[in-house]
Design a protein around this motif. Structure first.
Motif: not given
Lengths: 552, 105
Positions: B33, B35-36, B75-77, B101
């Motif tokens: 993921y 987002t991690e 948020e990681v995008k 996520a």
């Protein structure tokens, strides 16, 4: 169909064992990725965006129902329950795990299939007319010589490390359904004035960043000398093809730089050496291979077939499907059915395992157990009795593949594009889906008539956009997908390269742009009988440019 | 989606044994993921991520290693569409997509 002999079985089994060991050595770290990559590519295994992709060879597009059942089983067991038919008559799995590849290849080998030479700088899978052996207009079944070439080119030591990949395509008819002039070597089977069968050799065609229509290098090569001639063609390329620049390494660049006449002269000079080396296949061996392609015994059926005529009269939808999807068969009372893998709004060339099993069952029930794959990403049942066509059409409806759109505007070629491919710059499939939906009305499709849209997600042109009547090329413009339009390409016997119309369109505008092109054609055609490509060749790009960009 | 010049970056690759798209995490593991992912905000941190990727490649854990741009924010995008598609899956088969996520545990 060709059936493996002991030699074929042995080399296939040995290759599976060899590559299985290489996979194990890679997984335990004995081989680095740099060492392993060329090995996996020679076995058809790529790394794409989400997973490994395995490209399975379907030699000259011919499959048995048993093989198709196995391909479906593999899709379910090792992939995510579907597979993708490609523009080189191959089949690709998108979600493959490296650690499972040895088992997968062993299963393929159990039905005389493999992924050898579906990648790498070697002679790739040979493609051919999907109606080979059943088309009334062919001089000779191209599968015979395709199989000879397959055997000659398999693991050929001299041609395993060519400057670049090398692709053959064959047609047995003057009507080119295999796009032979867009291949490194295209072969048309011909008859000379004496009535002897031979081969016209086109060399140096291709798509990619430098599209070229192959020139005719030799109008007639006798069957008894074909392989020595082809070997001479390859040897000249292997000696003089560029290895310093991968973008200039294809044979089309060599032929262009030397000039076709000089290239042909060098091949002639080389030919006595390859001839003397004894590479040509004895007539007895060709006869052995030919025996596998002896036509089946067809029932004697007088035309017109009353039940078939009645079914068409009763159902106009069926009659329309017959019009586009059933090709005349050389045997009276039969037809060759093209199953459209282009349902409206669907993904071109994708089929689920259930759909593949269903097609294999139809082949067993109605087509003498045989299936073909087309370079337009459709599938053919080559031997269907006209009395059975209505039943086949109904059963195709049950699996969502009864669309009667072959050759029409929604019979779109699209490469996997940025949804899957690590080389792509833009998505292809969503554009195909949107166009298919936009033009989905069948009345409108028939009004527009024959029109080929071909979409590539990058300049490598796996979607054959150069050969599209309307070609669409996806590009990356500062991180945004844009689509360029080319017009006037054709991949048949009147091969031509599409010309770029002008600046590209954003993803949300490309359907509207294509619609304008189509409407421009509808406005300017002389009659409904004048097809898109005929009209374009008559008027040129200007009216289309003006409709898209205004007068400049 | 326009490409944004970004100073925020993450390390991504494909797992050797099965080809899955993965992201390097602050815990030193590889996650499915995005987002991690561990986010770098300076050129030095990005260089450190690149070194970790090169080591993991040499150790035969992953292949196709890259340090990619992500949008700044909580948020990681990923910023480029290629990486957006890699993070989730084909846009034409959303039934096969994975979430950005992990599912709630």
């Amino acid at each position: 169909m060709y059936i493996y002999d002991q030699f074929d079985h042995t080399i296939t089994r040995e290759r599976v064992a060899e590559f299985s060991q290489q996979v194990v050595r890679r997984l335990i770290g004995e081989l680095s990725e740099d060492q392993f990559r060329p090995l996996r590519l020679m076995n058809g295994l790529y790394l794409q965006l989400h997973a490994y992709m395995l490209r399975v060879a379907v030699p000259y597009g011919t499959l048995s129902s048993k093989q198709l059942h196995k391909l479906a089983d593999i899709a379910k067991k090792y992939d995510r329950d579907y597979a993708h038919f490609t523009t080189r008559q191959n089949l690709q799995y998108n979600w493959i795990k490296l650690e499972q590849v040895p088992d997968l290849l062993a299963e393929l080998a159990s039905v005389e299939m493999h992924a050898n030479q579906t990648s790498g700088n070697c002679i790739r899978n040979v493609t051919a007319d999907q109606f080979a052996g059943v088309a009334g207009d062919e001089v000779e079944d191209p599968r015979i010589i395709s199989e000879v070439i397959r055997q000659w080119s398999t693991f050929h030591p001299e041609f395993s490390f060519l400057p670049r990949k090398f692709k053959f395509a064959l047609t047995g008819a003057a009507k080119d359904r295999a796009a032979i002039q867009f291949h490194d070597i295209g072969i048309q089977i011909v008859k000379n004035d004496a009535g002897e069968i031979g081969y016209a050799i086109y060399v140096g065609g291709g798509m990619g960043r430098t599209p070229v229509v192959a020139p005719l290098i030799k109008p007639f090569v006798a069957r008894s000398e074909l392989l020595s001639y082809l070997e001479a063609c390859l040897r000249v390329y292997n000696l003089h093809g560029r290895r310093d620049n991968m973008y200039k390494a294809r044979i089309k660049i060599l032929v262009r730089d030397l000039g076709p006449a000089e290239y042909a002269r060098q091949v002639e000079e080389m030919w006595p050496m390859t001839r003397a080396a004894g590479v040509d296949v004895p007539a007895s061996e060709v006869a052995r291979i030919e025996a596998f392609f002896v036509p089946p015994v067809y029932e004697k059926i007088a035309e017109p077939v009353a039940s078939f005529v009645a079914a068409k009269a009763k159902s106009s939808a069926f009659a329309r499907w017959v019009e586009t999807n059933v090709h005349p068969h050389k045997a009276a009372g039969y037809g060759a059915v093209t199953i459209s893998l282009k349902p409206i709004g669907g993904i071109p060339g994708d089929a689920s395992s259930a759909q593949m099993h269903a097609i294999a069952d139809l082949a067993d029930a109605y087509s003498l157990g045989e299936v073909r794959v087309t370079h337009v990403q459709n599938v053919v049942l080559p031997n269907v009795k006209q009395t059975d066509l209505f039943a086949v059409w109904q059963k195709l409806g049950e699996i969502g593949f009864a669309d009667g759109n072959i050759g029409l505007v929604t019979d779109i070629i699209a490469c996997p594009g940025l949804d899957y491919c690590s080389l792509a710059n833009a998505r292809s499939i969503p554009v195909a889906q949107k166009l298919s939906t936009w033009f989905g009305d069948l009345d409108r499709q028939h009004n527009i008539g024959p029109l080929q849209i071909k979409i590539s997600g990058c300049i490598n042109a796996c979607g054959h956009h150069h050969a599209g009547h309307i070609g669409i090329l996806g590009v990356d413009k500062a991180g945004v997908e844009f689509y360029q339009i080319t017009l006037g390409g054709a991949g048949d016997e009147k091969a031509s390269i599409g010309q770029l119309l002008g600046p590209g369109f954003a993803g949300e505008d490309i359907v509207g742009a294509v619609d304008k092109v189509v409407n421009t054609y509808l406005d300017l055609r002389q009659s409904p009988a004048e097809t898109f490509i005929e009209a374009y060749r008559r008027v040129g790009p200007t009216p289309f440019k003006e409709s898209l960009y205004g007068r400049r | 989606m326009a490409q944004v010049k970004s100073q925020t970056k993450v390390l991504t690759a494909n797992r050797l044994r099965n080809g899955e798209t993965v992201y390097y995490t602050p815990a030193g593991t590889w996650s499915l993921y995005v987002t991690e992912a561990k986010v770098s905000t300076t050129p030095e941190e990005a260089e450190a991520l690149a070194k970790i990727g090169a080591d993991a490649y040499a150790a035969n854990q992953v292949i196709d290693v890259a340090v990619i741009d992500v949008a700044p924010g909580s948020e990681v995008k990923p910023t480029h569409i290629r990486e957006v598609i890699r993070a989730t899956g084909p846009t034409v088969r959303t039934d096969l997509n994975k979430p950005v996520a992990p599912p709630q545990r």
